[in-house]
Design a protein around this motif. Structure first.
Motif, PDB file in Angstrom:
ATOM      1  N   LEU A  41       4.369 -34.179   4.753  1.00  0.00           N
ATOM      2  CA  LEU A  41       4.513 -32.836   4.043  1.00  0.00           C
ATOM      3  C   LEU A  41       3.289 -32.796   3.127  1.00  0.00           C
ATOM      4  O   LEU A  41       2.736 -33.669   2.403  1.00  0.00           O
ATOM      5  CB  LEU A  41       5.863 -33.059   3.141  1.00  0.00           C
ATOM      6  CG  LEU A  41       6.200 -32.240   2.012  1.00  0.00           C
ATOM      7  CD1 LEU A  41       6.449 -30.664   2.684  1.00  0.00           C
ATOM      8  CD2 LEU A  41       7.430 -32.418   1.317  1.00  0.00           C
ATOM      9  N   VAL A  42       2.819 -31.256   3.031  1.00  0.00           N
ATOM     10  CA  VAL A  42       1.722 -30.981   2.484  1.00  0.00           C
ATOM     11  C   VAL A  42       1.899 -30.152   1.248  1.00  0.00           C
ATOM     12  O   VAL A  42       2.708 -29.313   1.445  1.00  0.00           O
ATOM     13  CB  VAL A  42       0.451 -30.381   3.342  1.00  0.00           C
ATOM     14  CG1 VAL A  42      -0.478 -29.952   2.369  1.00  0.00           C
ATOM     15  CG2 VAL A  42      -0.003 -31.406   4.400  1.00  0.00           C
ATOM     16  N   ILE A  43       1.433 -30.487   0.128  1.00  0.00           N
ATOM     17  CA  ILE A  43       1.949 -29.736  -1.043  1.00  0.00           C
ATOM     18  C   ILE A  43       0.627 -29.587  -1.826  1.00  0.00           C
ATOM     19  O   ILE A  43      -0.328 -30.210  -1.808  1.00  0.00           O
ATOM     20  CB  ILE A  43       2.594 -30.531  -2.010  1.00  0.00           C
ATOM     21  CG1 ILE A  43       2.381 -31.903  -2.428  1.00  0.00           C
ATOM     22  CG2 ILE A  43       4.174 -30.772  -1.287  1.00  0.00           C
ATOM     23  CD1 ILE A  43       3.122 -32.434  -3.540  1.00  0.00           C
ATOM     24  N   GLY A  44       0.360 -28.366  -2.424  1.00  0.00           N
ATOM     25  CA  GLY A  44      -0.802 -27.784  -3.347  1.00  0.00           C
ATOM     26  C   GLY A  44      -0.188 -26.474  -3.987  1.00  0.00           C
ATOM     27  O   GLY A  44       0.901 -26.277  -4.010  1.00  0.00           O
ATOM     28  N   ASP A  45      -1.232 -26.103  -4.646  1.00  0.00           N
ATOM     29  CA  ASP A  45      -0.998 -24.959  -5.299  1.00  0.00           C
ATOM     30  C   ASP A  45      -0.390 -23.746  -4.613  1.00  0.00           C
ATOM     31  O   ASP A  45       0.199 -22.795  -5.159  1.00  0.00           O
ATOM     32  CB  ASP A  45      -2.315 -24.272  -6.217  1.00  0.00           C
ATOM     33  CG  ASP A  45      -2.649 -25.319  -7.180  1.00  0.00           C
ATOM     34  OD1 ASP A  45      -1.833 -26.268  -7.578  1.00  0.00           O
ATOM     35  OD2 ASP A  45      -3.811 -25.395  -7.703  1.00  0.00           O
ATOM     36  N   ARG A  46      -0.793 -23.702  -3.225  1.00  0.00           N
ATOM     37  CA  ARG A  46      -0.612 -22.424  -2.332  1.00  0.00           C
ATOM     38  C   ARG A  46       0.316 -22.735  -1.366  1.00  0.00           C
ATOM     39  O   ARG A  46       1.035 -21.733  -0.658  1.00  0.00           O
ATOM     40  CB  ARG A  46      -1.666 -21.830  -1.789  1.00  0.00           C
ATOM     41  CG  ARG A  46      -2.692 -21.065  -2.811  1.00  0.00           C
ATOM     42  CD  ARG A  46      -3.882 -20.749  -2.228  1.00  0.00           C
ATOM     43  NE  ARG A  46      -4.980 -19.815  -3.126  1.00  0.00           N
ATOM     44  CZ  ARG A  46      -5.829 -20.496  -3.718  1.00  0.00           C
ATOM     45  NH1 ARG A  46      -6.016 -21.883  -3.183  1.00  0.00           N
ATOM     46  NH2 ARG A  46      -6.586 -19.791  -4.522  1.00  0.00           N
ATOM     47  N   ARG A  47       0.836 -24.008  -1.189  1.00  0.00           N
ATOM     48  CA  ARG A  47       1.930 -24.317   0.073  1.00  0.00           C
ATOM     49  C   ARG A  47       2.473 -25.546  -0.227  1.00  0.00           C
ATOM     50  O   ARG A  47       1.888 -26.365  -1.011  1.00  0.00           O
ATOM     51  CB  ARG A  47       0.847 -24.333   1.345  1.00  0.00           C
ATOM     52  CG  ARG A  47      -0.075 -25.276   1.164  1.00  0.00           C
ATOM     53  CD  ARG A  47      -0.678 -25.592   2.854  1.00  0.00           C
ATOM     54  NE  ARG A  47      -1.776 -26.394   2.930  1.00  0.00           N
ATOM     55  CZ  ARG A  47      -2.269 -26.706   4.144  1.00  0.00           C
ATOM     56  NH1 ARG A  47      -1.719 -26.548   5.185  1.00  0.00           N
ATOM     57  NH2 ARG A  47      -3.305 -27.639   3.923  1.00  0.00           N
ATOM     58  N   ALA A  48       3.653 -25.538   0.306  1.00  0.00           N
ATOM     59  CA  ALA A  48       4.291 -27.077   0.467  1.00  0.00           C
ATOM     60  C   ALA A  48       5.224 -26.686   1.784  1.00  0.00           C
ATOM     61  O   ALA A  48       6.018 -26.201   2.119  1.00  0.00           O
ATOM     62  CB  ALA A  48       5.495 -27.080  -0.671  1.00  0.00           C
ATOM     63  N   GLU A  49       4.523 -27.640   2.956  1.00  0.00           N
ATOM     64  CA  GLU A  49       5.111 -27.383   4.223  1.00  0.00           C
ATOM     65  C   GLU A  49       4.911 -28.631   4.968  1.00  0.00           C
ATOM     66  O   GLU A  49       4.024 -29.387   4.740  1.00  0.00           O
ATOM     67  CB  GLU A  49       4.097 -26.233   4.964  1.00  0.00           C
ATOM     68  CG  GLU A  49       2.830 -26.463   5.123  1.00  0.00           C
ATOM     69  CD  GLU A  49       1.798 -25.454   5.552  1.00  0.00           C
ATOM     70  OE1 GLU A  49       2.500 -24.177   5.344  1.00  0.00           O
ATOM     71  OE2 GLU A  49       0.940 -25.465   6.106  1.00  0.00           O
ATOM     72  N   PHE A  50       5.874 -28.692   5.903  1.00  0.00           N
ATOM     73  CA  PHE A  50       5.844 -29.918   6.864  1.00  0.00           C
ATOM     74  C   PHE A  50       4.661 -29.426   7.784  1.00  0.00           C
ATOM     75  O   PHE A  50       4.575 -28.501   8.257  1.00  0.00           O
ATOM     76  CB  PHE A  50       7.091 -29.866   7.573  1.00  0.00           C
ATOM     77  CG  PHE A  50       8.388 -30.643   6.561  1.00  0.00           C
ATOM     78  CD1 PHE A  50       8.390 -31.923   6.046  1.00  0.00           C
ATOM     79  CD2 PHE A  50       9.226 -29.832   6.091  1.00  0.00           C
ATOM     80  CE1 PHE A  50       9.433 -32.211   5.364  1.00  0.00           C
ATOM     81  CE2 PHE A  50      10.385 -30.162   5.133  1.00  0.00           C
ATOM     82  CZ  PHE A  50      10.204 -31.475   4.649  1.00  0.00           C
TER      83      PHE A  50
ATOM     84  N   GLU B 134      -4.966 -30.957  -2.670  1.00  0.00           N
ATOM     85  CA  GLU B 134      -3.748 -30.908  -2.133  1.00  0.00           C
ATOM     86  C   GLU B 134      -3.401 -32.455  -1.843  1.00  0.00           C
ATOM     87  O   GLU B 134      -4.192 -33.245  -1.680  1.00  0.00           O
ATOM     88  CB  GLU B 134      -3.686 -30.259  -0.837  1.00  0.00           C
ATOM     89  CG  GLU B 134      -3.654 -28.528  -0.972  1.00  0.00           C
ATOM     90  CD  GLU B 134      -3.655 -27.745   0.274  1.00  0.00           C
ATOM     91  OE1 GLU B 134      -3.004 -26.732   0.381  1.00  0.00           O
ATOM     92  OE2 GLU B 134      -4.074 -28.355   1.492  1.00  0.00           O
ATOM     93  N   THR B 135      -2.251 -32.598  -1.698  1.00  0.00           N
ATOM     94  CA  THR B 135      -1.513 -34.060  -1.598  1.00  0.00           C
ATOM     95  C   THR B 135      -0.670 -34.093  -0.066  1.00  0.00           C
ATOM     96  O   THR B 135      -0.067 -33.220  -0.071  1.00  0.00           O
ATOM     97  CB  THR B 135      -0.873 -34.402  -2.541  1.00  0.00           C
ATOM     98  OG1 THR B 135      -1.546 -34.439  -3.878  1.00  0.00           O
ATOM     99  CG2 THR B 135      -0.211 -35.684  -2.525  1.00  0.00           C
TER     100      THR B 135
END
Length: 454
Positions: free
Chosen positions: A345-354, A382-383
């Protein structure tokens, strides 16, 4: 036929003189006089619970703290007390190190802990294994009462105490339970006899729970010993991880491995089964994956293919899932492949998506295993989260709702917390797990590994 004798008890007259001498460290019951009336017998509450009823409730307690709280509640009903505490002897017992209380706050338990050890109601039971009960029917009338005990009793508002040992059949003493009375009082003979019978059964159940929790603690220590003691420091990426061991001792693992050319290998996985066999298999799989990652880490599909072949040849019949990611922090690029494992799962200021990794079977399930690889390009800051499916199972929700719950938790990490992967991991676990990440009795292992790319 002679009347049955009560167990040895300090502080109360024996039904047969000379058979149960009082402990020298505990004053005997106060004699009746015009200046100091004799303490009354504690009145049992109306309609006390039958012994079989309180015993059935005890059997349903699945942890040591829950069992101690149930013992205190049952004893309070049988004895007519309102408050109490249970204390386990620390030597060799894997139970709680602090007293478990009934009707006492954490602060009040702390005040009781300041009473000199020699004057605590349960102390004679620890000092003399032949003693099973201690009755202190009127603390204020005891001439040798420690000043600190007198102060604490006055502050907390208790005037008498009854303590009983926890002695399992054929085992060593586990500790003691103490009930406190608001006024001078002593339990009657029938109440004492009933409590003694109940505590005999309760101590056996408690001993079994302690044995189980000791085995779980040893298995958890073995699991932690097979996992990395610290995460590596690699320029351009910051790492954090949380591993929660389930009560059955699962085979979940994680790894972070520096690779040639300033690359980083990340992996999570789970060996099928539970208990020591699954933990041992986890250790072998993790060690093998590290070796394959060093040799051909740039091709995650090849790494997992080699791991699958090893598993099929050496441990047939044991399935496993795994995900391996080859990371280049300088370019924030990740190449990855999964074998029956949940997507990152990638999370950042513009997205949170598998991440779409494609469908693949778990390792050891098919005669010829293969899976597509995937590539991810991250933006600065991003994380990426790698996790095991115990995180979903511990929610208690259906799979689709558990996935949605995880996505909401990751997307809801406040921007100010995203700088530190440790706070990201903590926030996600707090939001996803209904009982919190520190719940001691979760059924499944959980791994949550976070990598933040600068």
């Amino acid at each position: 036929m002679s009347a049955p004798q009560l167990p040895k008890v300090a502080g109360i007259d024996s039904p047969a003189p000379g058979t149960c001498p009082a402990s020298p460290t505990v004053p005997p019951a106060v004699e009746t006089s015009s200046a100091a009336p004799a303490p009354r017998h504690a009145a049992a509450p109306a309609g006390p619970a039958p012994l079989h009823e309180v015993t059935e409730r005890l059997i349903r307690a699945g942890t040591v703290p829950d069992a101690l709280r149930e013992i205190l509640r049952a004893g309070a009903r049988l004895l007519g007390a309102r408050r109490g505490l249970a204390v386990l002897h620390p030597a060799g017992i894997p139970g709680p190190r602090t007293p478990v209380g009934l009707g006492l706050t954490h602060e009040e338990l702390g005040q009781l802990d300041t009473v000199p050890p020699a004057d605590r109601p349960q102390n004679p039971l620890a000092a003399d294994p032949s003693l099973t009960e201690v009755v202190r029917p009127d603390l204020a009338a005891e001439p040798g009462l420690a000043p600190r005990h007198r102060e604490v009793a006055g502050r907390l508002g208790y005037a008498a105490a009854y303590a009983h040992a926890l002695d399992p059949l054929g085992g060593t003493r586990l500790g003691a339970v103490v009930w406190l009375y608001d006024a001078p009082a002593a339990p009657g003979r029938e109440a004492r006899r009933e409590v003694t019978r109940y505590l005999g059964l309760a101590a056996d159940h408690l001993a079994r729970l302690l044995e189980v929790e000791g085995a779980r603690a040893r298995l958890a220590a073995l699991t932690e010993g097979l996992l990395p003691r610290r995460l590596p420091r690699v320029p351009g990426v910051r790492l954090a991880v949380r591993h929660l061991t389930g009560r059955l001792g699962g085979g979940d693992w994680y790894d972070a491995l520096p690779l040639p050319d300033a690359a980083l290998g990340l992996s999570v996985g789970s060996a099928g089964g539970s208990g020591p066999a699954a933990v041992a298999a986890m250790g072998r799989l993790r060690a093998a994956l590290r070796a394959y990652a060093v040799m051909e880490g740039e091709d995650p599909v090849a790494v997992l293919s080699d791991l699958e072949l090893l598993l099929r040849l050496t441990e047939p019949g044991r399935p496993a899932t795994a995900l391996f990611a080859h990371c280049r922090p300088a370019g924030r690029r990740i190449a990855l492949a999964g074998a029956g494992h949940n997507p990152p799962l990638v999370i950042g200021d513009r997205r949170a998506e598998f991440v779409e990794t494609g469908l693949s079977a778990p390792l050891g399930m098919l005669g010829c295993w293969e899976a597509p690889g995937a590539e991810v390009r991250l933006e600065p800051g991003e994380t990426v989260l790698l996790w095991t499916d115990g995180l979903l199972r511990r929610t208690g929700d259906p799979v689709d709702r558990a996935f949605a719950r995880l996505h909401r938790a990751a997307a809801g990490v406040p921007r100010r917390l995203r700088e530190d992967p440790e706070t990201v991991v903590g926030h996600v676990l707090d939001a996803v797990l209904p009982d919190g990440p520190d719940a001691a009795d979760g059924p499944d292992d959980v791994v949550l590994l976070a990598a933040r790319f600068d």
